[in-house]
Scaffold this motif. Structure first.
Motif, PDB file in Angstrom:
ATOM      1  N   CYS A   6       6.490  -0.784   9.461  1.00  0.00           N
ATOM      2  CA  CYS A   6       6.111  -1.548   8.798  1.00  0.00           C
ATOM      3  C   CYS A   6       7.009  -2.572   9.180  1.00  0.00           C
ATOM      4  O   CYS A   6       8.124  -3.292   8.517  1.00  0.00           O
ATOM      5  N   LYS A   8       7.023  -5.715   6.352  1.00  0.00           N
ATOM      6  CA  LYS A   8       7.430  -5.633   5.225  1.00  0.00           C
ATOM      7  C   LYS A   8       8.579  -4.561   4.583  1.00  0.00           C
ATOM      8  O   LYS A   8       9.456  -4.829   4.112  1.00  0.00           O
ATOM      9  N   THR A  40       0.047  -2.731   4.051  1.00  0.00           N
ATOM     10  CA  THR A  40      -0.497  -3.153   5.110  1.00  0.00           C
ATOM     11  C   THR A  40      -0.395  -2.603   6.373  1.00  0.00           C
ATOM     12  O   THR A  40      -0.267  -1.558   6.865  1.00  0.00           O
TER      13      THR A  40
END
Length: 62
Positions: A6, A8, A40
């Protein structure tokens, strides 16, 4: 299968497939990565199958 992190959260994302049928003529299958923490999504590919009387058209996009 590839491991996708990910952007983030920096943790391993889940690989998910989901299908959607619109009107019995068109079906869409989506493959994507989803973060289990923040949600996400990163699209991997779409497959569209369209059926008419004599054939089936398959469209793949990445």
């Amino acid at each position: 299968m590839n491991t996708v992190t990910c952007p983030k959260c920096k943790i391993k994302m889940d690989f998910i497939a989901e299908s959607e049928s619109t009107d019995g003529v068109k079906k869409i299958i989506r493959y994507y990565y989803r973060c289990p923490v923040c949600g996400t999504r990163i699209l991997d590919s779409n497959i569209e199958a369209i059926r008419d009387m004599s054939r089936i058209l398959i469209k793949i996009s990445h």
